[in-house]
Scaffold this active site. Structure first.
Site, PDB file in Angstrom:
ATOM      1  N   LYS A  48     -52.244 -31.895 -22.435  1.00 57.24           N
ATOM      2  CA  LYS A  48     -52.660 -31.391 -21.118  1.00 57.24           C
ATOM      3  C   LYS A  48     -52.631 -29.863 -21.126  1.00 57.24           C
ATOM      4  O   LYS A  48     -51.713 -29.247 -21.691  1.00 57.24           O
ATOM      5  CB  LYS A  48     -51.700 -31.937 -20.058  1.00 57.24           C
ATOM      6  CG  LYS A  48     -52.109 -31.630 -18.622  1.00 57.24           C
ATOM      7  CD  LYS A  48     -51.116 -32.277 -17.643  1.00 57.24           C
ATOM      8  CE  LYS A  48     -51.545 -32.060 -16.188  1.00 57.24           C
ATOM      9  NZ  LYS A  48     -50.627 -32.709 -15.239  1.00 57.24           N
ATOM     10  N   SER A  88     -52.883 -35.397 -11.582  1.00 57.14           N
ATOM     11  CA  SER A  88     -53.540 -34.253 -12.175  1.00 57.14           C
ATOM     12  C   SER A  88     -53.867 -34.378 -13.656  1.00 57.14           C
ATOM     13  O   SER A  88     -54.732 -33.669 -14.158  1.00 57.14           O
ATOM     14  CB  SER A  88     -52.665 -33.012 -11.970  1.00 57.14           C
ATOM     15  OG  SER A  88     -51.460 -33.145 -12.699  1.00 57.14           O
ATOM     16  N   SER A 138     -48.673 -37.758 -11.394  1.00 51.90           N
ATOM     17  CA  SER A 138     -49.775 -37.176 -12.169  1.00 51.90           C
ATOM     18  C   SER A 138     -50.007 -37.762 -13.556  1.00 51.90           C
ATOM     19  O   SER A 138     -51.016 -37.476 -14.184  1.00 51.90           O
ATOM     20  CB  SER A 138     -49.588 -35.658 -12.305  1.00 51.90           C
ATOM     21  OG  SER A 138     -50.004 -35.014 -11.123  1.00 51.90           O
TER      22      SER A 138
END
Lengths: 485, 511, 95
Positions: free
Chosen positions: A79, A154, A178
């Site tokens: 990420k 996210s 997330s």
């Protein structure tokens, strides 16, 4: 069988035996990213050169007969909110579009030391603030099951990357859901570890007391494999727990007989989609056939989770994001004097949702409001933790849906941001209380979108989560299904 | 206190100095003597090139996290104990949020509601009696990280400011007093005593030029008007980088606030706290040039750090490392060595090295069986005058003084025994210093020999014979004239004891 | 609450043009209204706040100076520097 259909465990095994080289494996996935990224936007950057160099070293090391590490040659997507030395790390924000960290996050070092190869940086909502990936400052990632739908957020880019087989394994971070919510939306397995289980050093903070890094994979087995490397105490993170790490792989094969699973009534009330409810109920039956028993439990204060979360997370964020001021590593807007530089830089390079949350947090911490907001929310947080402590006196796991619905469409919640916030209704409590939680695929709705099942466990009992998830996956094939795109 | 009392010009004009009480509280930032910064491993050494002592942590790079320095904690606790503070068994960290370019994270990690050191006190006194001895209450002392340095363009041309983050993250202990000080002299005495304590317990180098000890003063006045007490608006005076500056700035503020109040009559409720800087060149305080918001620091617990627990045993163990405190040594020098307050202060204010040296000299002299009547006082005179003068002239520390305490003690013992007089003794000391000679060598080099009584009598007889005029004067009652004869005797034999010469002459002429 | 958006934007150093303030204000108020349900919530009086998700203590490191990062590496991300210092626009406002 195509390389991308192999499990992470299988890839590592084949690379270890020389059946497959790390270079071939890396090339293969880099090719997939090149093929698909224009369509699904899962990645913000791919690391061709660094990955190729790393793969070469792994192959050389294997050829030399050296022990290649438990993840030798395994491509990993990270990420973009996690710092990677020498590789641009944006956290999905224009603010950091030029930021090249001089250091690796602890988990990146651990992955590299274990032989894993970082192949790219995945898309995300800006500074991890969002549940749809629509808040990425660059472009949204798309749900591989249907490009009109969001992948969740996210960590939407990480979920998309794994679901679309652009990476066997991805790393996400979870502040209010997330990892689990996009895992649910994309039909993959995502683990939010116990707070303190995985080092946060190098994770660009959204809300420090809630953030936790975790693996996103196709199966619980792969999740256990990667988690074994991620977990452990880090002297650079004061909130990292000096607690021994269990043998997750060994735990997978234990039968579920005697396992007590708590079912929380509140998770099945108004707001839960019928198709989701049906899939989750089916999953309960599967676990029962595996020997688990169910107990009804109550978590009365979790209904205030979203409200507490939307005080605590913005408060911490407002302070965490103060460092993005145009002085040291961010972009800077043109300005005549210092004050103007601050306010223009922050207005120009932060997105709307980020600005809103900074303002919310700034307000909630400001003079005269602290007690009513932050302090009160932190007390509610204690009540939620107490709820969990009590529940785990009588059960080993808590089971429920990960998200009330399947993946929604782009722009669906544009008019009502609160409706979007409610996508985290079942997930935030794990962050507030610090317990570990996993989302695994447990079905599909009539539109062909995946449904996620959430399991939560006692602090530091990831082993039981992975065990139950793996045992469930021995009886079901939801996790083996792949989207067309 | 009357917050809203309005006064007339006539009432204000009638106020005299006797109606005015100066109220001062101090905030002292002490840089603790650690190798590395409070939350990272960068060096704290002073004077490196700009931005060469930084890392991702202290520049606040995204993703980085702080880890507390154990020695900083220990030094903070040690200081708290020396200041009679209650040490917290549980202490935590908070963020103080504000934007400034030399504050990399946009917040300072500090301690808000659970400081490491709670209430304590420090005793101030004045050896000359300018104010009464009393305890100044300490409100708290907490740990925090220092900011970096901003170098502003002072030409008014609005050129860019330059930022150096070397100092960022250096551990500071902020010591906050209650508003207990009543004069500029008291404030200076507090700072002087504080610095002395910090030096004795070895927690900071207290180098004010390098910013290791910095002081802000909160100053206002309480004014009696027709039986009511009015407070003037508080001024926080910053940039006090010497004790003299602190003393003068406070004195200046007292004067300024009275002047302003007499003109505008504004009280504490009418005007916000003002930040002022001390302008050393012009010897006045000036209002800060930078625009200020009403400070809203939005303190909240730092979620990146966890609490620190310290047991009473651990606190006691740290306390046991405090070997010397100035207050205890003062008592010792006065009670065991018979020194007066003033002489004690001269020695104690020099630090533990000089105190230890002094005690060695005095102890040697006491044990020497030399017959010294007041060895403590004699040793103090020699240390205060001879030794300290040398250290001053040579700009060196007591550790570099070439003569050991035992050697000086032996020299004083020889003087006390009457082997030679004090003046001759100083010649010996000079000889020892100049040639790095030991005592015996110096005595021999100067040709000092004991003079036996037969020699003294012969020499005195010779002087009497050769100076009959003077002898007549003495016999006529002008006894002090014997002094000129002593001078002559010393010329004939520099080793002769002048007192003995005087006694012998007077005896020989029958007085 | 009418100036909430502007006050908070100022405190947070986020430029907020007047024509946008109202929309932002509305947005903030929506969330604030939602979270205000906490205010009415009665809790046991002695309840301690839970600030961090970990309640262990004493993560402490030894005082030991280690080499810092090379200056060029630290300054390389800065939007403006002269190779020695970070540079920022004048702190003082035009008077």
């Amino acid at each position: 069988m195509q390389i991308e259909q192999l499990s992470a465990a299988e890839l590592v095994k084949r690379i270890g035996t020389g059946e497959l080289t790390a270079a071939q494996c890396t090339d293969h996935f880099l090719g997939k990213i090149r093929d698909k990224n224009d369509d699904n936007g899962a990645f913000l950057a791919q690391c061709d050169e660094q990955a190729a160099d790393a793969a070469k070293q792994i192959d050389a090391s294997i050829a030399a007969g050296k022990s290649p590490g438990p993840l030798a040659g395994l491509p990993v997507a990270v990420k973009d909110g996690i710092c990677t030395a020498g590789i641009t790390t944006t956290a999905g924000s224009k603010m950091l579009s030029e930021f090249v960290p001089p250091y690796d996050a602890t988990i990146v070092s651990r992955l590299k030391d274990a032989g894993a190869i970082v192949i790219g940086k995945t898309n995300m909502d800006e500074f991890a603030m969002g549940s749809s990936n629509e808040n990425s400052a660059f472009h949204p990632a798309k749900n591989p099951w249907n490009h009109d739908h969001v992948p969740g957020g996210s960590s939407g880019g990480s979920a998309t990357a794994v679901a679309a087989a652009m990476a066997p394994v991805a790393i996400g971070s979870d502040t209010g859901g997330s990892i689990r919510q996009p895992a649910s939306f994309c039909g993959i397995t995502g683990l939010k570890p116990t707070y303190g289980r995985v080092s946060r050093y190098g994770l660009i903070a959204f809300a420090s007391s809630l953030d936790q890094i975790g693996p996103m994979t196709r199966s619980a087995e792969d999740c256990a494999l990667v988690m074994q490397t991620l977990a452990g105490h880090d002297k650079n993170d004061s909130t990292s727990a000096p607690v021994d790490v269990a043998d997750y792989m060994a735990a997978l094969e234990k039968p579920l007989s005697g396992l007590k699973v708590g079912i929380c009534k509140q998770h099945f009330e108004e707001g839960l989609g019928e198709e989701v409810r049906a899939s989750v109920n089916d999953a309960i039956d599967v676990l029962k056939t595996l020997g688990a028993s169910t107990v009804e439990i109550e978590l009365p204060y979790t209904q205030y989770g979203i409200a507490a979360y939307y005080v605590i997370a913005p408060c911490e964020a407002s302070s965490n994001l103060s460092r993005f001021d145009g002085v040291r590593y961010t972009n800077r807007a043109a300005a005549e004097n210092l004050e103007e530089m601050y306010s223009k830089t922050r207005a120009e390079f932060f997105g709307e949702e980020v600005k809103k949350r900074i303002m919310l947090g700034t307000h909630a911490l400001s003079s005269g409001y602290y007690d009513a907001y932050y302090l009160k929310a932190s007390k509610v947080r204690r009540m939620i933790k107490n709820d969990y402590d009590k529940a785990f006196e009588s059960v080993d796991l808590i089971l429920g849906p990960t998200v009330p619905t399947t993946a929604f469409k782009f722009n669906q919640h544009a008019a009502d941001p609160l409706a979007m916030y409610l996508a985290d209704i079942y997930t935030v409590a794990a962050n507030l209380s610090g317990v570990p939680a996993i989302s695994i695929p447990c079905g599909f709705d009539s539109a062909g979108l995946p449904v996620g099942l959430q399991l939560q466990a006692r602090r530091f009992d990831e082993a039981t989560l992975l065990q139950a998830a793996h045992q469930y996956q021995t009886q079901t094939d939801w996790h083996q299904r792949s989207p067309q795109s | 206190m009357n917050q809203t009392l309005e006064t007339t010009q006539a009432q204000r004009d009638a106020v005299t100095d006797a109606d005015v009480t100066l109220i001062v509280g101090l905030e002292v930032h002490v840089q603790l003597d650690t190798q590395s910064k409070l939350f990272c491993n960068c060096s704290t050494a002073y004077g490196a090139d700009a931005n060469t002592q930084t890392c991702p942590v202290c520049t606040g790079m995204p993703g980085t996290l702080p880890v507390i320095n154990q020695r900083a904690l220990k030094l903070a606790i040690k200081t708290g104990l020396a200041l009679n503070c209650k040490i917290a068994n549980y202490t935590k960290w908070d963020r103080k949020n504000y934007f400034y370019p030399d504050l990399p994270k946009g917040y300072q990690i500090s301690q808000f509601d659970k400081p490491i050191c709670g209430e304590g006190h420090l005793t101030i006194s004045d050896a000359k009696g300018a104010f009464e001895t009393r305890d100044i209450q300490i409100e708290r002392a907490h740990l925090e990280e220092d900011a970096g340095k901003s170098i502003h363009d002072e030409t008014g041309a609005q050129k860019p400011s330059k930022i150096d983050l070397n100092r960022t993250g250096t551990p500071l202990l902020e010591i906050v007093t209650k508003p207990d000080l009543r004069s500029a002299e008291e404030a200076k005495a507090f700072l002087t005593e504080l610095k002395l304590i910090l030096t004795y317990i070895d927690v900071s180098d207290c180098n004010m030029q390098e910013g290791s000890l910095r002081c802000d003063a909160n100053v206002n006045l309480h004014i009696k008007v027709d039986g009511e007490k009015i407070a003037t608006p508080i001024a926080e005076v910053k940039n006090l980088n010497s004790f003299r500056a602190a003393e003068r700035a406070i004195g200046y503020e007292a004067e300024r606030q009275l002047r302003v109040w007499k003109k505008d009559g504004l009280g504490i409720a009418d005007a916000p706290k003002q930040t002022r800087g001390w302008d050393d060149a012009n010897q006045k305080t000036t209002k800060s040039r930078e625009k200020e918001d009403a400070a809203d620091y939005r303190y909240f617990p730092d979620p990146d750090l966890i609490a620190v627990e310290t047991t009473d045993e651990e606190i006691n163990a740290i306390g046991s490392t405090i070997e010397y405190l100035p207050s205890k040594l003062r008592t010792e020098l006065m009670e065991s060595y018979g020194l007066e307050a003033y002489d004690t202060e001269v020695i104690v204010s020099q630090g533990i090295g000089v105190v230890t040296y002094y005690k060695t000299v005095a102890d040697f002299l006491t044990k020497s069986a030399s017959g010294s009547k007041s060895p403590g006082k004699t040793a103090s005179n020699w240390v205060a005058q001879e030794v300290l003068r040398y250290l001053n002239e040579q700009n060196c520390a007591i550790g570099d003084y070439p003569i050991s305490g035992d050697q000086l003690g032996e020299l004083l013992a020889r003087i006390a025994k009457g082997d030679f007089d004090q003046t001759r003794g100083k010649d010996v000391l000079a000889q020892m210093l100049e040639n790095r000679a030991d005592l015996e060598a110096a005595i021999e080099k100067l040709g000092i020999k004991a003079v036996d009584s037969g020699e003294v009598e012969a020499l005195c007889q010779q002087i009497i014979d050769e100076n009959q005029g003077v002898i007549e004067q003495i016999k006529g009652g002008k006894v002090q004239a014997v002094g000129s004869l002593i001078g002559k005797a010393k010329k004939l034999n520099p080793n002769i004891n002048p007192n003995l010469v005087k006694e012998t002459i007077l005896k020989q002429i029958g007085i | 609450m009418s100036n909430l958006a502007q006050n908070v934007a100022k405190l947070a150093r986020i430029d907020l043009p007047d024509d946008k303030a109202e929309a932002v204000q509305e947005d903030l108020e929506k969330v604030l209204k939602y979270v205000q349900q906490l205010e009415a919530l009665e809790l046991p009086e002695d309840i301690e706040p839970f600030f961090g998700a970990i309640e262990s203590v004493n993560a402490i490191r030894t005082d030991e100076a280690q080499p810092s990062y090379p200056r060029e590496e630290i300054l390389s991300n800065a939007p403006d520097s002269d190779g020695q210092f970070y540079k920022v626009p004048s702190v003082f406002e035009q008077s």
